[in-house]
Design an enzyme around this catalytic site. Sequence first.
Site, PDB file in Angstrom:
ATOM      1  N   SER A 210       0.849  -1.200   0.000  1.00  6.47           N
ATOM      2  CA  SER A 210       0.000   0.000   0.000  1.00  6.47           C
ATOM      3  C   SER A 210       0.880   1.244   0.000  1.00  6.47           C
ATOM      4  O   SER A 210       2.073   1.159  -0.283  1.00  6.47           O
ATOM      5  CB  SER A 210      -0.924  -0.016   1.218  1.00  6.47           C
ATOM      6  OG  SER A 210      -1.913   0.972   1.100  1.00  6.47           O
ATOM      7  N   ASN A 211       0.315   2.372   0.312  1.00  6.33           N
ATOM      8  CA  ASN A 211       1.079   3.623   0.396  1.00  6.33           C
ATOM      9  C   ASN A 211       0.453   4.493   1.482  1.00  6.33           C
ATOM     10  O   ASN A 211      -0.643   4.203   1.954  1.00  6.33           O
ATOM     11  CB  ASN A 211       1.098   4.321  -0.976  1.00  6.33           C
ATOM     12  CG  ASN A 211      -0.307   4.687  -1.418  1.00  6.33           C
ATOM     13  OD1 ASN A 211      -0.977   5.482  -0.772  1.00  6.33           O
ATOM     14  ND2 ASN A 211      -0.771   4.088  -2.507  1.00  6.33           N
ATOM     15  N   PRO A 212       1.156   5.567   1.890  1.00  3.89           N
ATOM     16  CA  PRO A 212       0.666   6.317   3.059  1.00  3.89           C
ATOM     17  C   PRO A 212      -0.439   7.332   2.786  1.00  3.89           C
ATOM     18  O   PRO A 212      -0.686   8.200   3.628  1.00  3.89           O
ATOM     19  CB  PRO A 212       1.932   7.012   3.577  1.00  3.89           C
ATOM     20  CG  PRO A 212       2.818   7.131   2.409  1.00  3.89           C
ATOM     21  CD  PRO A 212       2.473   6.048   1.448  1.00  3.89           C
TER      22      PRO A 212
END
Length: 401
Positions: A210-212
């Site tokens: 995922s990513n932030p």
Amino acid sequence: MARLVLGVGGGIAAFKSAQLASLLRKRGHRVRVILTPAAARFVTPLTFESLTGEPVYHDLWNPPRYGDPDEALGEAHIHLSRWAEGALVAPATADLLGQLASGQARDGLTAFLLAFGGPVFLAPAMHHRMWLHPAVQEGVERLKRWGYRIFGPVKGPLASGEEGLGRMLEPAELADLFEDHLHGRDMEGKRVLVTAGPTQEPLDAVRHISNPSSGKMGYALAQAAFGRGAEVILVSGPTSLPDPYGVEVIRVRRAVEMYEEVARRFPEVDILVAAAAVADHRPKGMQAGKIRKEDLPFQVELEPNPDILKEMGLRKKPGQVLVGFAAEWGMDEASARRKLREKHLDLVVLNDVSRPGEGFEADTNRALLVAEEGKEELPLLSKRELAHRILDAVARRLSRG
Ligand code: C5P
């Protein structure tokens, strides 16, 4: 920054209106409060005077003096109706709604509301059975027809100890909605689809790529478009944010789910704003259950996810407006222009995620709006303010046809 009247009705939610007055003032607005006599029994005029730095109007027969140069021209409620640029009534009790819907003016607040021609927002709060009474419901329908905007009530615990549809929206939500709406109603009758947040691409039942992305930018866009009168659908990846009021929220996890939800709705919308940070790739073949630590591969084979925005660009009909984001390491205008062309977009919001306090998880963002015919450089803004600037650019496009 606007000149606002905050009307407070006599219900227990009046205590929250003190916080609302304080919030609006902190955001730079001038706030003049009118209390009904019943409200003044819940919270004192002095509370509001201290929070707003303005005199408080609570007695129709003994109005305050504001010290404005043109004040001698009319009674206090008439004077305020000329002074104010917008009004918010919170809490709007059953009695207040009833008075307004039947044109009565028994106190300073209802007298002001009858005289005021600008935008008025009502935030009802009452016991849920009172809210559902046909007298209240019919009054509310009539008020809506007359152009009043009604925010809430929402479901939750009530003062009576019961649960129900009767709670006033929280002060911060009301302040946001009110400010959003003061931008005007230029999105009235438009259908807006927004994507937001990250996607999660599972490797097994407990691990993912995922990513932030926090989703804040997309949520701010959805809320701002609703405030400006649009019908809004938000397709959101996993975030910790609450559903924005008035917006239909569809929660998804993986990029392919987001793609399906967007593709299904895209033909019906006027505007698509793709603010989601979609994972470009996903692990090939998700494993069922949890892979044992000893069996975890050192290399994960990936396969591409659909590019949602690009696909919609190919299906775009005349009149539809498409907005994409370009989160770049550095302000790379050339790459934003490439995206504009390759994905058939009308607008690209370019932001530099290498700078602290901007992009992903921050509350602020600095952006360059890039369109075929030109560009607009924006300063560091809150994500809410940036959302409005993006919608301003979209509205300009819509008005050009
Ligand atoms: O090409 P890039 O990923 O930088 O483009 C970013 C824009 O495209 C964003 O608006 C993002 O929401 C959208 N996008 C998408 N589906 C993808 C990748 C990006 O909708 N798979």
